[in-house]
Motif scaffolding. Structure first.
Motif, PDB file in Angstrom:
ATOM      1  N   ALA A  66      10.619   7.865   5.308  1.00 15.41           N
ATOM      2  CA  ALA A  66       9.239   7.360   5.265  1.00 15.41           C
ATOM      3  C   ALA A  66       8.690   7.174   6.679  1.00 15.41           C
ATOM      4  O   ALA A  66       7.511   7.444   6.928  1.00 15.41           O
ATOM      5  CB  ALA A  66       9.181   6.042   4.492  1.00 15.41           C
ATOM      6  N   LEU A  67       9.526   6.729   7.615  1.00 13.82           N
ATOM      7  CA  LEU A  67       9.094   6.597   9.005  1.00 13.82           C
ATOM      8  C   LEU A  67       8.722   7.961   9.582  1.00 13.82           C
ATOM      9  O   LEU A  67       7.688   8.107  10.233  1.00 13.82           O
ATOM     10  CB  LEU A  67      10.199   5.978   9.860  1.00 13.82           C
ATOM     11  CG  LEU A  67      10.250   4.477   9.988  1.00 13.82           C
ATOM     12  CD1 LEU A  67      11.455   4.053  10.826  1.00 13.82           C
ATOM     13  CD2 LEU A  67       8.988   3.914  10.572  1.00 13.82           C
ATOM     14  N   ASP A  72       2.293  12.204   9.857  1.00 14.05           N
ATOM     15  CA  ASP A  72       0.981  12.187   9.214  1.00 14.05           C
ATOM     16  C   ASP A  72      -0.134  11.556  10.040  1.00 14.05           C
ATOM     17  O   ASP A  72      -1.302  11.812   9.781  1.00 14.05           O
ATOM     18  CB  ASP A  72       1.037  11.431   7.877  1.00 14.05           C
ATOM     19  CG  ASP A  72       1.815  12.195   6.827  1.00 14.05           C
ATOM     20  OD1 ASP A  72       2.090  13.390   7.039  1.00 14.05           O
ATOM     21  OD2 ASP A  72       2.160  11.588   5.799  1.00 14.05           O
ATOM     22  N   GLY A  73       0.191  10.712  10.990  1.00 12.71           N
ATOM     23  CA  GLY A  73      -0.891   9.964  11.631  1.00 12.71           C
ATOM     24  C   GLY A  73      -0.779   9.875  13.126  1.00 12.71           C
ATOM     25  O   GLY A  73       0.093  10.472  13.750  1.00 12.71           O
ATOM     26  N   ILE A  78       3.377   1.375  13.387  1.00 12.23           N
ATOM     27  CA  ILE A  78       4.134   1.206  12.149  1.00 12.23           C
ATOM     28  C   ILE A  78       5.074   0.026  12.347  1.00 12.23           C
ATOM     29  O   ILE A  78       5.780  -0.055  13.359  1.00 12.23           O
ATOM     30  CB  ILE A  78       4.975   2.464  11.819  1.00 12.23           C
ATOM     31  CG1 ILE A  78       4.091   3.707  11.692  1.00 12.23           C
ATOM     32  CG2 ILE A  78       5.819   2.239  10.569  1.00 12.23           C
ATOM     33  CD1 ILE A  78       3.188   3.718  10.505  1.00 12.23           C
ATOM     34  N   ARG A 110       0.463  -0.624  10.021  1.00  7.73           N
ATOM     35  CA  ARG A 110       0.947  -0.163   8.716  1.00  7.73           C
ATOM     36  C   ARG A 110       2.360  -0.687   8.546  1.00  7.73           C
ATOM     37  O   ARG A 110       3.251  -0.382   9.343  1.00  7.73           O
ATOM     38  CB  ARG A 110       0.932   1.355   8.636  1.00  7.73           C
ATOM     39  CG  ARG A 110       1.368   1.846   7.287  1.00  7.73           C
ATOM     40  CD  ARG A 110       1.027   3.302   7.061  1.00  7.73           C
ATOM     41  NE  ARG A 110       1.590   3.709   5.798  1.00  7.73           N
ATOM     42  CZ  ARG A 110       2.207   4.860   5.622  1.00  7.73           C
ATOM     43  NH1 ARG A 110       2.302   5.739   6.595  1.00  7.73           N
ATOM     44  NH2 ARG A 110       2.706   5.159   4.453  1.00  7.73           N
ATOM     45  N   THR A 160      -2.167   3.972  15.393  1.00 14.47           N
ATOM     46  CA  THR A 160      -1.456   3.114  14.455  1.00 14.47           C
ATOM     47  C   THR A 160      -0.110   2.680  15.010  1.00 14.47           C
ATOM     48  O   THR A 160       0.579   3.453  15.669  1.00 14.47           O
ATOM     49  CB  THR A 160      -1.221   3.873  13.121  1.00 14.47           C
ATOM     50  OG1 THR A 160      -2.487   4.269  12.599  1.00 14.47           O
ATOM     51  CG2 THR A 160      -0.496   3.017  12.107  1.00 14.47           C
ATOM     52  N   LEU A 183       5.898  -1.120   6.521  1.00  9.42           N
ATOM     53  CA  LEU A 183       6.804  -0.481   5.569  1.00  9.42           C
ATOM     54  C   LEU A 183       7.914  -1.471   5.241  1.00  9.42           C
ATOM     55  O   LEU A 183       8.520  -2.056   6.146  1.00  9.42           O
ATOM     56  CB  LEU A 183       7.424   0.792   6.161  1.00  9.42           C
ATOM     57  CG  LEU A 183       6.485   1.881   6.654  1.00  9.42           C
ATOM     58  CD1 LEU A 183       7.278   3.050   7.198  1.00  9.42           C
ATOM     59  CD2 LEU A 183       5.539   2.329   5.556  1.00  9.42           C
ATOM     60  N   ALA A 241       5.419   9.085   8.167  1.00 10.15           N
ATOM     61  CA  ALA A 241       4.299   8.316   8.717  1.00 10.15           C
ATOM     62  C   ALA A 241       3.963   8.776  10.132  1.00 10.15           C
ATOM     63  O   ALA A 241       2.789   8.897  10.488  1.00 10.15           O
ATOM     64  CB  ALA A 241       4.627   6.823   8.701  1.00 10.15           C
ATOM     65  N   VAL A 273       8.909   1.355   0.500  1.00 10.09           N
ATOM     66  CA  VAL A 273       9.574   2.641   0.660  1.00 10.09           C
ATOM     67  C   VAL A 273      10.985   2.575   0.078  1.00 10.09           C
ATOM     68  O   VAL A 273      11.458   1.514  -0.314  1.00 10.09           O
ATOM     69  CB  VAL A 273       9.600   3.074   2.147  1.00 10.09           C
ATOM     70  CG1 VAL A 273       8.175   3.235   2.675  1.00 10.09           C
ATOM     71  CG2 VAL A 273      10.388   2.112   3.007  1.00 10.09           C
ATOM     72  N   THR A 293       3.270  -0.118   2.551  1.00  4.96           N
ATOM     73  CA  THR A 293       3.900   0.621   1.471  1.00  4.96           C
ATOM     74  C   THR A 293       5.323   0.119   1.281  1.00  4.96           C
ATOM     75  O   THR A 293       6.017  -0.162   2.261  1.00  4.96           O
ATOM     76  CB  THR A 293       3.973   2.127   1.823  1.00  4.96           C
ATOM     77  OG1 THR A 293       2.697   2.575   2.216  1.00  4.96           O
ATOM     78  CG2 THR A 293       4.467   2.951   0.659  1.00  4.96           C
ATOM     79  N   VAL A 321       0.411   7.755  15.239  1.00  6.90           N
ATOM     80  CA  VAL A 321       1.319   6.635  15.466  1.00  6.90           C
ATOM     81  C   VAL A 321       1.697   6.593  16.942  1.00  6.90           C
ATOM     82  O   VAL A 321       2.180   7.577  17.496  1.00  6.90           O
ATOM     83  CB  VAL A 321       2.577   6.754  14.579  1.00  6.90           C
ATOM     84  CG1 VAL A 321       3.567   5.650  14.892  1.00  6.90           C
ATOM     85  CG2 VAL A 321       2.185   6.728  13.105  1.00  6.90           C
TER      86      VAL A 321
END
Length: 161
Positions: A108-109, A115-116, A6, A33, A4, A35, A112, A101, A99, A118
């Motif tokens: 949030a960065l 979680d993934g 971001i 994704r 991903t 933000l 992200a 934020v 999303t 990236v």
């Protein structure tokens, strides 16, 4: 899971901005994704300087008078910007999610990236004289805190931040 990228942006991504982002990884397939922060509290002096440097006298005047958007207005604007940015990716033949934020997008960065899968963060903003000069802009702060490459593009231009 697909790798991903971001994309953190402060405004709706134009098709030219999306094309530049996609051209950076031509021939590769990534999930995108987006933000978009709900901008409720920009610093007074730097916001006025930014507005004046861009010739936005009305915006500078409103900011000097303390006319910040309400939380509801900021979230609604961010949701519109997010929808437009996702539509720009779809128009370019790519899928994207996104999303809205909080005003400070760094938490949030971080989430992200944690979680993934990236592989990169692309920050797309307008020039901000004070933040850019003193490296307090989103991209500089993200470079300090994240363990992935962070690219800073200026919206609507081919310039890197």
């Amino acid at each position: 899971m697909t790798d991903t990228i971001i994309v953190l942006t402060e405004d709706t991504l134009a098709s030219a901005d999306v094309e530049k982002l996609l051209a950076l990884h031509e021939g590769e397939t990534y999930a995108y994704r987006v933000l978009v922060p709900a901008d409720t509290d920009r610093p007074l002096v730097s916001t006025i300087i930014d507005s004046l440097s861009m010739g936005e006298l009305k915006e500078a005047w409103h900011r000097a008078l303390g006319k910040e958007p309400s939380a509801h207005e900021a979230k609604a604007t961010a949701a519109e910007q997010l929808a437009g940015s996702i539509a720009a990716f779809v128009a370019a033949g790519r899928e994207a999610t996104g999303t809205v934020v909080e005003d400070d997008p760094l938490p949030a960065l971080k989430a992200a990236v944690t979680d993934g899968d990236v592989v990169e963060v692309a920050v797309v903003t307008y020039p901000h004289a004070v933040e850019d000069t003193f490296h307090r802009d989103w991209a500089s702060r993200a470079r300090e805190e994240l363990q992935v490459p962070v690219l800073h593009l200026y919206a609507g231009t081919s310039e890197l931040g």
